[in-house]
Design a protein around this motif. Sequence first.
Motif: not given
Ligand SMILES: O=C(CO)[C@H](O)[C@H](O)COP(=O)(O)O
Length: 237
Positions: A28-32, A83-87, A95-106, A122-124
């Motif tokens: 989930t997220g813009s990269t995914a 999947d994408g990531a926030d860090e 760190i994930k969950g910026g998009g709020g989908a962390l539970l299903r993502e995990k 930039s996420k590194w």
């Molecule tokens: O964990 C996520 C959603 O819950 C996303 O993967 C994370 O927030 C990265 O999003 P984006 O690709 O938009 O930067």
Amino acid sequence: MDMDQLKRQAAARALEEVRDGMQLGLGTGSTAKHFVELLGERVRAGLKVIGVPTSEATRADATRCGVPLTTLDEIDHLDITVDGADEIDPELNLIKGGGGALLREKIVAAASDRMIVIADESKWVQTLGRFPLPVEVIPFGLGATRRAIEKAFAQCGVSGQMAVRKAKDGHVFVTDGGHWIVDAQLERIADPPGLAGALSTIPGVVEHGLFIGLASSAVLAGGEGIRVIERRKPKGD
Ligand SMILES: O=C(CO)[C@H](O)[C@H](O)COP(=O)(O)O
């Protein structure tokens, strides 16, 4: 090259790992979302895959792109989750969950043989924590849960402001599972596995955004090109 083009490049690189017949976790997220769109192009050209989406948003995107979907009740494992990531740190803790989908993502990542994380450079980070850590909580008893979270933070040597996440309309953000998210501004998490373990023992915490030992590799797209970082330890260690 702008950020969105870098995200698409990372997604395209991950797509090279996909083979006919694979069962895929769809992040989930813009990269995914770029990955789902590129996968859809391949499916329309004849690739046979099936996907499990990690959010209702991704379900809608995959359906629009013609990617066939299933659930973890219908199949017994996934070959790859992308999947994408926030860090992302050098141990491939996330760190994930910026998009709020962390539970299903995990849940989906844990059911996968491999998790490929796709991101722009930039996420590194060297140390996780600048991005607020999402903690998914049950609304009932939130005060007690927040106090228990603060105690867990103190035991792990971190502290910071916590805020219940709000949606764009100003109302409390509600996850696909019907829960709330508390975002914790910790700045520097010295021991991500320790903090993950401490948060997991709190009854009102449904899940947290620390993904430890789940990512197999990270595809990072930057101005200098693409870097693929492989996890040193086997998955689950
Ligand atoms: O964990 C996520 C959603 O819950 C996303 O993967 C994370 O927030 C990265 O999003 P984006 O690709 O938009 O930067």
